[in-house]
Design a protein around this motif. Structure first.
Motif, PDB file in Angstrom:
ATOM      1  N   ARG A  27     -15.823  12.557 -28.469  1.00 40.40           N
ATOM      2  CA  ARG A  27     -16.032  12.909 -27.236  1.00 40.40           C
ATOM      3  C   ARG A  27     -14.131  12.511 -26.516  1.00 40.40           C
ATOM      4  N   SER A  28     -14.007  13.625 -25.239  1.00 41.34           N
ATOM      5  CA  SER A  28     -12.580  13.352 -24.531  1.00 41.34           C
ATOM      6  C   SER A  28     -12.690  13.338 -23.531  1.00 41.34           C
ATOM      7  N   THR A  29     -13.420  13.823 -23.081  1.00 44.71           N
ATOM      8  CA  THR A  29     -14.207  13.790 -21.971  1.00 44.71           C
ATOM      9  C   THR A  29     -15.685  13.646 -21.823  1.00 44.71           C
ATOM     10  N   PRO A  30     -16.097  13.404 -20.855  1.00 47.53           N
ATOM     11  CA  PRO A  30     -15.653  12.442 -19.276  1.00 47.53           C
ATOM     12  C   PRO A  30     -15.259  11.437 -19.594  1.00 47.53           C
ATOM     13  N   PRO A  31     -14.167  10.989 -18.263  1.00 45.83           N
ATOM     14  CA  PRO A  31     -14.382   9.202 -19.210  1.00 45.83           C
ATOM     15  C   PRO A  31     -14.603   8.472 -19.618  1.00 45.83           C
ATOM     16  N   GLU A  32     -16.306   8.365 -18.810  1.00 42.50           N
ATOM     17  CA  GLU A  32     -17.259   7.463 -19.375  1.00 42.50           C
ATOM     18  C   GLU A  32     -17.262   7.526 -20.873  1.00 42.50           C
ATOM     19  N   LEU A  33     -17.077   8.591 -21.564  1.00 45.86           N
ATOM     20  CA  LEU A  33     -17.832   8.518 -22.486  1.00 45.86           C
ATOM     21  C   LEU A  33     -16.227   8.992 -23.931  1.00 45.86           C
ATOM     22  N   ALA A  34     -15.840   8.571 -23.532  1.00 45.27           N
ATOM     23  CA  ALA A  34     -14.250   9.359 -23.919  1.00 45.27           C
ATOM     24  C   ALA A  34     -14.086   8.522 -24.798  1.00 45.27           C
ATOM     25  N   GLY A  35     -13.877   8.376 -25.897  1.00 42.21           N
ATOM     26  CA  GLY A  35     -13.303   6.815 -27.798  1.00 42.21           C
ATOM     27  C   GLY A  35     -14.614   7.324 -27.809  1.00 42.21           C
ATOM     28  N   ARG A  36     -15.810   7.672 -27.817  1.00 47.45           N
ATOM     29  CA  ARG A  36     -16.752   6.866 -28.414  1.00 47.45           C
ATOM     30  C   ARG A  36     -17.208   8.506 -29.151  1.00 47.45           C
ATOM     31  N   TRP A  37     -18.523   9.044 -30.073  1.00 47.69           N
ATOM     32  CA  TRP A  37     -18.895   9.403 -31.364  1.00 47.69           C
ATOM     33  C   TRP A  37     -19.825  10.466 -30.971  1.00 47.69           C
ATOM     34  N   GLU A  38     -20.404  11.368 -30.907  1.00 47.10           N
ATOM     35  CA  GLU A  38     -21.428  12.588 -30.816  1.00 47.10           C
ATOM     36  C   GLU A  38     -21.910  12.853 -31.898  1.00 47.10           C
ATOM     37  N   LEU A  39     -22.998  13.666 -32.101  1.00 48.78           N
ATOM     38  CA  LEU A  39     -23.642  15.020 -32.768  1.00 48.78           C
ATOM     39  C   LEU A  39     -22.649  15.899 -31.435  1.00 48.78           C
ATOM     40  N   PRO A  40     -21.834  17.447 -31.883  1.00 46.69           N
ATOM     41  CA  PRO A  40     -21.904  18.100 -31.247  1.00 46.69           C
ATOM     42  C   PRO A  40     -22.837  19.015 -30.892  1.00 46.69           C
ATOM     43  N   GLY A  41     -22.597  19.757 -30.005  1.00 40.21           N
ATOM     44  CA  GLY A  41     -24.288  20.348 -29.082  1.00 40.21           C
ATOM     45  C   GLY A  41     -23.200  20.680 -27.604  1.00 40.21           C
ATOM     46  N   GLY A  42     -24.843  20.938 -27.120  1.00 40.21           N
ATOM     47  CA  GLY A  42     -24.171  21.064 -25.739  1.00 40.21           C
ATOM     48  C   GLY A  42     -25.820  21.611 -24.554  1.00 40.21           C
ATOM     49  N   LYS A  43     -25.188  22.183 -23.578  1.00 39.75           N
ATOM     50  CA  LYS A  43     -26.666  22.452 -22.606  1.00 39.75           C
ATOM     51  C   LYS A  43     -27.459  24.402 -23.077  1.00 39.75           C
ATOM     52  N   LEU A  44     -28.431  23.477 -22.933  1.00 39.77           N
ATOM     53  CA  LEU A  44     -29.636  25.325 -23.460  1.00 39.77           C
ATOM     54  C   LEU A  44     -29.037  26.165 -21.318  1.00 39.77           C
ATOM     55  N   GLU A  45     -28.624  27.201 -22.030  1.00 45.37           N
ATOM     56  CA  GLU A  45     -29.379  27.782 -21.267  1.00 45.37           C
ATOM     57  C   GLU A  45     -29.797  28.415 -20.676  1.00 45.37           C
ATOM     58  N   PRO A  46     -30.482  28.823 -19.552  1.00 44.54           N
ATOM     59  CA  PRO A  46     -31.843  29.293 -19.315  1.00 44.54           C
ATOM     60  C   PRO A  46     -31.754  30.935 -19.700  1.00 44.54           C
ATOM     61  N   GLY A  47     -33.604  30.643 -20.742  1.00 46.31           N
ATOM     62  CA  GLY A  47     -33.475  32.004 -21.381  1.00 46.31           C
ATOM     63  C   GLY A  47     -32.800  32.637 -22.303  1.00 46.31           C
ATOM     64  N   GLU A  48     -32.184  31.389 -23.481  1.00 48.26           N
ATOM     65  CA  GLU A  48     -31.876  31.126 -24.357  1.00 48.26           C
ATOM     66  C   GLU A  48     -32.174  30.121 -25.534  1.00 48.26           C
ATOM     67  N   SER A  49     -32.487  30.782 -26.624  1.00 47.10           N
ATOM     68  CA  SER A  49     -33.327  29.513 -27.722  1.00 47.10           C
ATOM     69  C   SER A  49     -32.122  28.680 -27.991  1.00 47.10           C
ATOM     70  N   ALA A  50     -33.243  27.778 -28.564  1.00 44.66           N
ATOM     71  CA  ALA A  50     -32.219  26.629 -28.823  1.00 44.66           C
ATOM     72  C   ALA A  50     -31.339  26.651 -30.074  1.00 44.66           C
ATOM     73  N   GLU A  51     -32.035  27.469 -31.051  1.00 46.74           N
ATOM     74  CA  GLU A  51     -31.288  27.790 -32.045  1.00 46.74           C
ATOM     75  C   GLU A  51     -29.916  29.008 -31.531  1.00 46.74           C
ATOM     76  N   LYS A  52     -29.672  29.726 -30.707  1.00 46.49           N
ATOM     77  CA  LYS A  52     -28.893  30.830 -30.359  1.00 46.49           C
ATOM     78  C   LYS A  52     -27.516  29.696 -29.409  1.00 46.49           C
ATOM     79  N   ALA A  53     -28.562  28.214 -28.530  1.00 43.09           N
ATOM     80  CA  ALA A  53     -27.377  27.556 -27.872  1.00 43.09           C
ATOM     81  C   ALA A  53     -26.376  27.002 -28.546  1.00 43.09           C
ATOM     82  N   LEU A  54     -27.003  26.131 -29.673  1.00 40.83           N
ATOM     83  CA  LEU A  54     -26.846  25.243 -30.620  1.00 40.83           C
ATOM     84  C   LEU A  54     -25.111  25.867 -31.669  1.00 40.83           C
ATOM     85  N   VAL A  55     -25.771  27.463 -32.027  1.00 41.15           N
ATOM     86  CA  VAL A  55     -24.675  28.125 -32.540  1.00 41.15           C
ATOM     87  C   VAL A  55     -23.933  28.540 -31.870  1.00 41.15           C
TER      88      VAL A  55
END
Length: 139
Positions: A27-55
């Motif tokens: 992570r480079s943002t936000p500052p409180e998370l910067a420098g730490r590692w994660e599995l990449p991804g993000g928020k599911l948008e309303p009406g979006e399937s989880a698989e489509k959101a992941l892609v």
């Protein structure tokens, strides 16, 4: 299938796995998370399937085309009102490179998983992923 719940926001994450290695993103943002590692991804948008959101998220964050595989059983709380769900993910096209919210990506073998400082919320998810990807982990 929409996977949105009124009482929490679902964050989808990809366990991008290739040639025996798992992709971690720093992570480079936000500052409180910067420098730490994660599995990449993000928020599911309303009406979006989880698989489509992941892609969509992996294309935005890493510049790659991917295909979700199986969902890793469980979900992990990130912060109040947010939960993370993880899918195994296959790389179809592109080479993962930080696009936004990250400044580095790294492929990690099973014995390298502890070499990065995972976000606290990602640690149990990464352990569940490792158990699924490397089931004969008897070392």
């Amino acid at each position: 299938m929409t996977d949105h719940n009124a009482d929490h926001v679902v964050v989808v994450a990809g366990a991008l796995y290739e040639r025996g290695r798992l992709l971690a993103a720093r992570r480079s943002t936000p500052p409180e998370l910067a420098g730490r590692w994660e599995l990449p991804g993000g928020k599911l948008e309303p009406g979006e399937s989880a698989e489509k959101a992941l892609v969509r998220e992996l294309r935005e964050e890493l510049g790659v085309d991917t295909e979700p595989g199986e969902r890793i059983p469980g979900e992990w709380p990130l912060k109040p009102g947010y939960v993370m769900r993880v899918w195994t993910t296959r790389l179809l096209a592109g080479e993962p490179e930080p696009q936004q919210e990250h400044d580095e990506v790294r492929w990690l073998g099973r014995d390298e998983l502890e070499s990065v400082d995972w976000l606290d919320a990602d640690r149990p998810a990464v352990a569940a992923v490792a158990a699924r990807l490397w089931p004969a982990a008897d070392a």
